[in-house]
Design a protein around this motif. Structure first.
Motif, PDB file in Angstrom:
ATOM      1  N   PRO A  63     -23.657  63.909  -8.899  1.00  0.00           N
ATOM      2  CA  PRO A  63     -23.952  65.406  -9.696  1.00  0.00           C
ATOM      3  C   PRO A  63     -23.732  67.005  -8.856  1.00  0.00           C
ATOM      4  CG  PRO A  63     -25.400  63.718  -9.731  1.00  0.00           C
ATOM      5  CD  PRO A  63     -24.601  63.262  -8.628  1.00  0.00           C
ATOM      6  N   GLY A 139     -27.408  66.927 -13.024  1.00  0.00           N
ATOM      7  CA  GLY A 139     -27.166  64.978 -12.766  1.00  0.00           C
ATOM      8  C   GLY A 139     -27.042  64.497 -14.160  1.00  0.00           C
ATOM      9  N   PHE A 140     -26.595  62.952 -13.872  1.00  0.00           N
ATOM     10  CA  PHE A 140     -25.754  62.007 -14.690  1.00  0.00           C
ATOM     11  C   PHE A 140     -27.336  61.615 -15.736  1.00  0.00           C
ATOM     12  CE2 PHE A 140     -22.758  62.468 -11.293  1.00  0.00           C
ATOM     13  CZ  PHE A 140     -21.516  62.786 -12.577  1.00  0.00           C
ATOM     14  N   THR A 142     -29.376  59.033 -15.302  1.00  0.00           N
ATOM     15  CA  THR A 142     -30.105  58.183 -14.560  1.00  0.00           C
ATOM     16  C   THR A 142     -31.489  60.050 -14.603  1.00  0.00           C
ATOM     17  OG1 THR A 142     -28.583  57.457 -13.291  1.00  0.00           O
ATOM     18  CG2 THR A 142     -30.983  57.714 -12.612  1.00  0.00           C
ATOM     19  N   THR A 143     -30.964  60.544 -14.163  1.00  0.00           N
ATOM     20  CA  THR A 143     -31.947  62.010 -14.263  1.00  0.00           C
ATOM     21  C   THR A 143     -32.347  62.126 -15.892  1.00  0.00           C
ATOM     22  OG1 THR A 143     -30.406  62.218 -11.860  1.00  0.00           O
ATOM     23  CG2 THR A 143     -32.456  64.678 -12.739  1.00  0.00           C
ATOM     24  N   VAL A 193     -27.722  54.359 -13.244  1.00  0.00           N
ATOM     25  CA  VAL A 193     -26.591  55.028 -14.455  1.00  0.00           C
ATOM     26  C   VAL A 193     -26.792  53.236 -15.268  1.00  0.00           C
ATOM     27  CG1 VAL A 193     -25.004  55.986 -15.017  1.00  0.00           C
ATOM     28  CG2 VAL A 193     -26.089  57.500 -13.622  1.00  0.00           C
TER      29      VAL A 193
ATOM     30  N   MET B   1     -27.794  61.555  -5.127  1.00  0.00           N
ATOM     31  CA  MET B   1     -28.888  61.782  -6.372  1.00  0.00           C
ATOM     32  C   MET B   1     -29.329  61.116  -7.149  1.00  0.00           C
ATOM     33  SD  MET B   1     -28.975  64.943  -8.343  1.00  0.00           S
ATOM     34  CE  MET B   1     -29.756  65.915  -9.736  1.00  0.00           C
ATOM     35  N   CYS B   2     -29.035  60.083  -8.039  1.00  0.00           N
ATOM     36  CA  CYS B   2     -29.538  59.012  -8.092  1.00  0.00           C
ATOM     37  C   CYS B   2     -30.326  58.057  -7.540  1.00  0.00           C
ATOM     38  CB  CYS B   2     -28.025  57.733  -9.175  1.00  0.00           C
ATOM     39  SG  CYS B   2     -27.612  59.263 -10.843  1.00  0.00           S
ATOM     40  N   HIS B  46     -37.673  57.605 -10.344  1.00  0.00           N
ATOM     41  CA  HIS B  46     -36.460  57.929 -10.244  1.00  0.00           C
ATOM     42  C   HIS B  46     -36.796  59.067 -10.358  1.00  0.00           C
ATOM     43  CE1 HIS B  46     -32.515  60.546  -9.597  1.00  0.00           C
ATOM     44  NE2 HIS B  46     -33.300  60.615 -10.897  1.00  0.00           N
ATOM     45  N   ALA B  47     -37.014  60.425  -9.717  1.00  0.00           N
ATOM     46  CA  ALA B  47     -37.379  61.335  -9.981  1.00  0.00           C
ATOM     47  C   ALA B  47     -39.129  61.876 -10.906  1.00  0.00           C
ATOM     48  CB  ALA B  47     -36.936  62.018 -10.418  1.00  0.00           C
ATOM     49  N   ILE B  51     -37.749  54.213 -14.718  1.00  0.00           N
ATOM     50  CA  ILE B  51     -36.791  54.053 -15.763  1.00  0.00           C
ATOM     51  C   ILE B  51     -36.288  52.742 -15.374  1.00  0.00           C
ATOM     52  CG2 ILE B  51     -35.849  56.070 -14.144  1.00  0.00           C
ATOM     53  CD1 ILE B  51     -33.757  54.484 -12.999  1.00  0.00           C
TER      54      ILE B  51
END
Lengths: 365, 79
Positions: A63, A139-140, A142-143, A193, B1-2, B46-47, B51
């Motif tokens: 990202p 982000g994608f 997931t975020t 994702v 980032m994921c 995640h974060a 999830i």
């Protein structure tokens, strides 16, 4: 599993991949879409195990790397002109804008806070009130639901000084562009994702483009299994969508996460570094959440930003070039003093090359 | 980032919140995306958000496969 077992498993998988590729009459070219895969592949040295006629190129799934320079300029301008506190994931901090980064802004006394979770932005907004607090939305899929969940919480709690500067990206529009490229045979699809978006949504890869796609986890053995399945599909000319991360990814994905995302955001056009403007590949806030839109409520003038013409990040992000082809790589552009985002991000292709070397060249001559 | 990691859900603290255990350290997570997560589940974090729930049966199948593949190479080392 012991380390020895892991090494043996990797050797067996590598041998099976070699055998599959031996039966191919050409070079197979796969793209790992996700930056977390790029880093895992480099860290484990997986490319050194692959046969010469299997090429693995990195895609646009970092990202930070696909975020345009003007986004950093925009964020810094909001920080300065509205005396705002900027809240970001750590990955973005050192990405250079046209003049300075979030890191230099912080060192000059600007308010920049790094968080692990977007939820932390709520506490920061409360402690900074009435100063505007702006979460940098990169982000994608997931975020994105984590930011959607944060805004839903903030709305319910009546937090009035929290904003989001949106530069989110979604995976399918760029993947469709890349799938049309003749020099790519298939895609190692992102693990987390896909935990959100599921598997069925990738059906256009085999149906419309005749390309294969396999979801893989992030352990080295997961990635090798994914590559073996990609090689099997490509060699037998039977493209499909495979799932080698079934312990986490299910066919329908996570509907609750997508519902949250859909409640807060709506599709919009977005600009990608390397790919340009792609219709429907970004997100904007829906009307019920428009009060959080930093771009509208904290207006600033942001001049167009020019990328360094010598930087090859754009070609690297689409798998057309490798970092060693860039004249800046390792000289003017290093992780300590990066020019382009692929060197700045810990998951960028250039950063991976710089840290772990070009493993193919050393193994395959 | 994921990047996301599995952690064990040890307590549900509210309708959409829980505590996970990560190497003996407990931390709060949001379960907004996992309304059906149960205490004892391994959740992928995640974060600060869960999830997905890890499927232990699929994880076991994968481990068995890896062991099988390890066997396939083990004999080569004795040559």
């Amino acid at each position: 599993m012991t380390d020895t077992d892991q090494i043996r498993t990797a050797q067996t998988l590598a041998r099976q991949i070699r055998e599959l590729c031996d039966s191919a009459d050409r070079t197979l070219r796969f793209m790992e879409v996700c930056g977390t895969h790029t880093m895992a592949i480099a860290e484990a040295g997986l490319k050194s195990l692959l046969p010469a006629n299997l090429e693995l190129v990195s895609g646009p799934g970092c990202p930070v790397c696909v975020t345009e320079k003007i986004f950093i300029d925009h964020a810094l301008a909001i920080g300065t002109e509205h005396d705002a506190c900027l809240v970001t994931f750590g990955d973005l901090v050192r990405v250079p804008g046209s003049s300075g980064s979030l890191a230099t802004c912080r060192s000059e006394g600007g308010r920049v806070r790094v968080v692990y979770s977007p939820l932390d932005a709520i506490d920061i907004a409360l402690s900074e009130a009435p100063r505007p607090t702006v979460f940098l939305g990169v982000g994608f899929e997931t975020t994105i639901p984590t930011v959607a969940g944060t805004l839903k919480t903030a709305l319910a709690r009546g937090i009035e000084n929290l904003f989001v500067l949106c530069a989110f990206k979604t995976i399918h529009p760029p993947l469709k562009i890349l799938a049309a490229k003749k020099d790519l045979d298939g895609f190692l699809l992102p693990g987390h994702v896909s935990a959100v978006v599921g598997l069925q949504c990738y059906s256009y890869l085999p149906a419309d483009f005749g390309k294969c796609g396999v979801v893989a986890g992030f352990e080295p053995l997961d990635i090798l299994l994914g590559l073996r399945e990609l090689a099997r599909m490509a060699v037998s000319n039977s493209p499909g969508i495979g799932n080698e991360y079934a312990r986490v990814v299910r066919g329908p994905g996570n509907p609750a996460a997508r519902e949250l995302m859909g409640e807060v955001f709506d599709a919009a056009d977005a600009s990608w570094r390397g790919l340009g403007r792609i219709p429907g590949s970004g997100l904007r806030l829906r009307a019920a959440y428009s009060r959080f839109d930093a771009a509208t409520h904290l207006p600033v003038e942001v001049p167009a930003a020019e990328d360094d013409p010598r930087c090859l990040c754009a070609a690297i992000l689409t798998g057309s070039k490798t970092p060693d082809k860039c004249g800046l790589f390792g000289r003017q552009c290093t992780p300590d003093d990066p020019v382009g985002p692929c060197m700045v991000s810990s998951e960028g292709t250039c950063a991976a090359y710089y840290k772990y070397g070009d493993q193919r060249r050393s193994s395959n001559g | 980032m994921c990047l996301a990691v599995p952690m064990k859900l040890v307590e549900k603290t509210g309708e959409f919140t829980g505590k996970v255990d990560s190497g003996g350290i407990k931390r709060d997570v949001s379960l907004m995306m996992l309304p059906h997560a149960q205490v004892g589940d391994y959740v992928i974090i995640h974060a600060g958000f869960g999830i997905e729930v890890l499927d232990p049966e699929e994880a076991r199948i994968r481990l068995d496969l890896f062991r099988e593949l390890a066997e396939a190479t083990a004999h080569l080392e004795e040559i």
